[in-house]
Design a protein around this motif. Structure first.
Motif, mmCIF file in Angstrom:
data_model
loop_
_atom_site.group_PDB
_atom_site.id
_atom_site.type_symbol
_atom_site.label_atom_id
_atom_site.label_comp_id
_atom_site.label_asym_id
_atom_site.label_seq_id
_atom_site.Cartn_x
_atom_site.Cartn_y
_atom_site.Cartn_z
ATOM 1 N N MET A 1 74.057 15.098 39.380
ATOM 2 C CA MET A 1 74.799 16.048 40.192
ATOM 3 C C MET A 1 75.901 16.701 39.366
ATOM 4 S SD MET A 1 74.972 14.169 43.916
ATOM 5 C CE MET A 1 76.041 15.407 44.593
ATOM 6 N N GLU A 2 76.501 15.949 38.479
ATOM 7 C CA GLU A 2 77.589 16.491 37.679
ATOM 8 C C GLU A 2 77.118 17.584 36.734
ATOM 9 O OE1 GLU A 2 79.367 13.170 35.755
ATOM 10 O OE2 GLU A 2 80.102 12.311 37.619
ATOM 11 N N GLU A 3 75.886 17.476 36.251
ATOM 12 C CA GLU A 3 75.359 18.457 35.301
ATOM 13 C C GLU A 3 74.723 19.655 35.995
ATOM 14 O OE1 GLU A 3 75.908 18.204 32.085
ATOM 15 O OE2 GLU A 3 76.900 16.271 32.391
ATOM 16 N N ALA A 4 74.544 19.579 37.304
ATOM 17 C CA ALA A 4 73.940 20.653 38.098
ATOM 18 C C ALA A 4 72.528 20.993 37.627
ATOM 19 C CB ALA A 4 74.823 21.889 38.104
ATOM 20 N N VAL A 5 71.784 19.981 37.190
ATOM 21 C CA VAL A 5 70.393 20.165 36.782
ATOM 22 C C VAL A 5 69.516 19.842 37.984
ATOM 23 C CG1 VAL A 5 68.574 19.339 35.244
ATOM 24 C CG2 VAL A 5 70.933 19.525 34.414
ATOM 25 N N PRO A 6 68.622 20.765 38.363
ATOM 26 C CA PRO A 6 67.789 20.496 39.535
ATOM 27 C C PRO A 6 66.808 19.354 39.292
ATOM 28 C CG PRO A 6 67.160 22.571 38.488
ATOM 29 C CD PRO A 6 68.377 22.075 37.782
ATOM 30 N N VAL B 1 63.347 15.452 43.424
ATOM 31 C CA VAL B 1 63.028 14.116 43.928
ATOM 32 C C VAL B 1 64.282 13.258 43.960
ATOM 33 C CG1 VAL B 1 61.744 12.007 43.450
ATOM 34 C CG2 VAL B 1 60.641 14.223 43.169
ATOM 35 N N LEU B 2 65.073 13.317 42.901
ATOM 36 C CA LEU B 2 66.291 12.515 42.851
ATOM 37 C C LEU B 2 67.307 12.980 43.884
ATOM 38 C CD1 LEU B 2 66.724 12.155 38.996
ATOM 39 C CD2 LEU B 2 65.796 10.509 40.607
ATOM 40 N N SER B 3 67.453 14.296 44.041
ATOM 41 C CA SER B 3 68.417 14.786 45.022
ATOM 42 C C SER B 3 67.967 14.446 46.442
ATOM 43 C CB SER B 3 68.652 16.284 44.868
ATOM 44 O OG SER B 3 67.470 17.009 45.054
ATOM 45 N N ALA B 4 66.671 14.498 46.717
ATOM 46 C CA ALA B 4 66.176 14.117 48.040
ATOM 47 C C ALA B 4 66.464 12.652 48.320
ATOM 48 C CB ALA B 4 64.684 14.400 48.149
ATOM 49 N N ARG C 1 69.898 8.650 51.064
ATOM 50 C CA ARG C 1 70.826 7.518 51.036
ATOM 51 C C ARG C 1 72.116 7.839 51.777
ATOM 52 N NH1 ARG C 1 72.165 3.353 46.415
ATOM 53 N NH2 ARG C 1 74.120 2.587 47.219
ATOM 54 N N TYR C 2 72.655 9.031 51.552
ATOM 55 C CA TYR C 2 73.867 9.437 52.269
ATOM 56 C C TYR C 2 73.607 9.497 53.767
ATOM 57 C CZ TYR C 2 76.022 10.843 47.837
ATOM 58 O OH TYR C 2 76.549 10.875 46.590
ATOM 59 N N ARG C 3 72.443 10.050 54.168
ATOM 60 C CA ARG C 3 72.117 10.174 55.583
ATOM 61 C C ARG C 3 71.959 8.804 56.229
ATOM 62 N NH1 ARG C 3 67.493 12.770 55.152
ATOM 63 N NH2 ARG C 3 66.275 10.891 55.445
ATOM 64 N N SER C 4 71.430 7.856 55.475
ATOM 65 C CA SER C 4 71.181 6.533 56.050
ATOM 66 C C SER C 4 72.474 5.803 56.379
ATOM 67 C CB SER C 4 70.341 5.691 55.095
ATOM 68 O OG SER C 4 71.098 5.292 53.972
#
Length: 46
Positions: free
Chosen positions: A1-6, A9-12, A17-20
């Protein structure tokens, strides 16, 4: 997230995890049951 690289799969996974932490949808409960069934991963109750 810090590097702003898309990395979709990892972001999903990260967003799930945040939603849970706040929601407990049917789909999330189903995935939890599948994780337990395949690998015995016990999740901590909140």
């Amino acid at each position: 997230m810090e590097e702003a690289v898309p990395a979709h799969v990892l972001s999903a996974a990260l967003y799930a995890r945040y939603r849970s932490r706040s929601e407990n949808t049917y789909g999330d409960r189903l995935l939890s049951a599948m994780r337990f069934g395949f690998g015995g991963h016990v999740e901590m109750s909140q």
